[in-house]
Write an enzyme that holds these catalytic residues in place. Structure first.
Site, PDB file in Angstrom:
ATOM      1  N   SER A 132       0.863  -1.183   0.000  1.00 25.24           N
ATOM      2  CA  SER A 132       0.000   0.000   0.000  1.00 25.24           C
ATOM      3  C   SER A 132       0.896   1.229   0.000  1.00 25.24           C
ATOM      4  O   SER A 132       2.069   1.152   0.393  1.00 25.24           O
ATOM      5  CB  SER A 132      -0.887   0.001   1.253  1.00 25.24           C
ATOM      6  OG  SER A 132      -1.486   1.252   1.479  1.00 25.24           O
ATOM      7  N   TYR A 145      -1.582  -0.495  10.833  1.00 28.24           N
ATOM      8  CA  TYR A 145      -1.632  -0.947   9.439  1.00 28.24           C
ATOM      9  C   TYR A 145      -0.348  -0.583   8.702  1.00 28.24           C
ATOM     10  O   TYR A 145       0.258  -1.431   8.033  1.00 28.24           O
ATOM     11  CB  TYR A 145      -2.842  -0.333   8.740  1.00 28.24           C
ATOM     12  CG  TYR A 145      -2.957  -0.715   7.289  1.00 28.24           C
ATOM     13  CD1 TYR A 145      -3.219  -2.029   6.918  1.00 28.24           C
ATOM     14  CD2 TYR A 145      -2.802   0.233   6.274  1.00 28.24           C
ATOM     15  CE1 TYR A 145      -3.328  -2.396   5.582  1.00 28.24           C
ATOM     16  CE2 TYR A 145      -2.913  -0.118   4.947  1.00 28.24           C
ATOM     17  CZ  TYR A 145      -3.166  -1.431   4.602  1.00 28.24           C
ATOM     18  OH  TYR A 145      -3.262  -1.786   3.282  1.00 28.24           O
TER      19      TYR A 145
END
Length: 273
Positions: A132, A145
């Protein structure tokens, strides 16, 4: 048409499902996996070979890789896609929830990689880790995350050098916002926390982001990410990293800003939240 074989995790929806469909359309033998095989029954009907695979379970990993070896004799590409986002201020995140985040997003790809590498070495194949932009840029509320994706990026960089003598490729695909239900799971995980009153602005920021990010004009489709993954797996000398589309490239580039500049931006966000 291709005679190559790919193993993809997290195919119940979103990027994983689109990736299975993309590889299948290109003639690959596709092993599409999910924690609940009923979620991917339609992929089985479409021609994929499906299996139950929880990336946190060693027995599941071994069973699926052994099946591929028995049925195909080899593996050309591993796509580590399964993952989810845990968002919240780090003070409010219990250690067991942080462990669960890393178990899926970091230890899961590690389990799959270790199991699949003997086959990938023989095939001179490719490992594609779905990361990501938050694997390169961390923001308030995304420490858990981002921490997991930063770890995945670091491990991929080390692994790429380690397997280079065997002509195995390791690539990272880095999407920004994607039009998936990722935000729904992230919102659910955030709601499961017991918030204090010190970080209202962080929770407000998380709520805003999870509400709108998948529908923003900058959001990409799962099919666009899937195309990037397939293209990376299909070239002989792929790039180490593939930010998906223009916004992701710009977001990743902000890591070159001085830390003091980024901190100033976060102060402004806090002030107006």
């Amino acid at each position: 048409m291709s005679d190559e074989t790919v193993l993809i995790t997290g195919c119940s929806s979103g990027i994983g499902r689109a990736t299975a469909e993309q590889f299948l359309d290109e003639g690959w033998t596709v092993y599409a996996t999910s924690r609940d095989e009923s979620d991917i029954a339609d992929l089985d009907e479409s021609g994929c070979r499906t299996a139950t695979l929880d990336v946190t379970e060693d027995d599941d990993v071994a069973r699926v890789v052994d099946r591929i070896e028995d049925e195909q004799g080899g593996l050309d590409c591993l796509v580590n896609n399964a993952g989810y986002g845990l968002y919240g201020p780090l003070e409010d995140i219990p250690a067991e929830k942080l462990h669960d985040q890393f178990d899926v997003n970091v230890y899961g790809p590690h389990r799959l990689t270790r199991a699949a590498l003997p086959l990938l070495r023989e095939a001179e194949g490719t490992i594609c880790n779905v990361s990501s932009v938050q694997g390169r840029l961390s923001v308030p509320g995304a420490g858990a995350y981002s921490g997991s994706k930063f770890a995945l990026e670091a491990m991929s960089d080390a692994l790429r050098a380690e397997v280079d003598p065997f002509d195995v490729e390791v690539v990272l695909v880095e999407p920004g916002p994607v039009e998936t239900n990722f935000q729904d799971r992230a919102a659910t995980e955030s709601d499961s926390l017991v918030p204090g009153t010190e970080y209202d602005w962080v929770y407000d920021s998380i709520e805003d982001a999870t509400t709108v990010s998948g529908s923003l004009p900058i959001a990409v489709t799962p099919a666009e990410v899937a195309t990037t993954i397939h293209d990376a797996a299909s070239v002989s000398e792929p790039d180490p990293r593939y930010p998906v589309k223009r916004f992701a490239r710009l977001a990743v580039a902000t890591r070159f800003l001085p830390d003091s500049v980024r901190d100033s931006v976060f102060r402004l966000v806090r002030r107006f939240a």
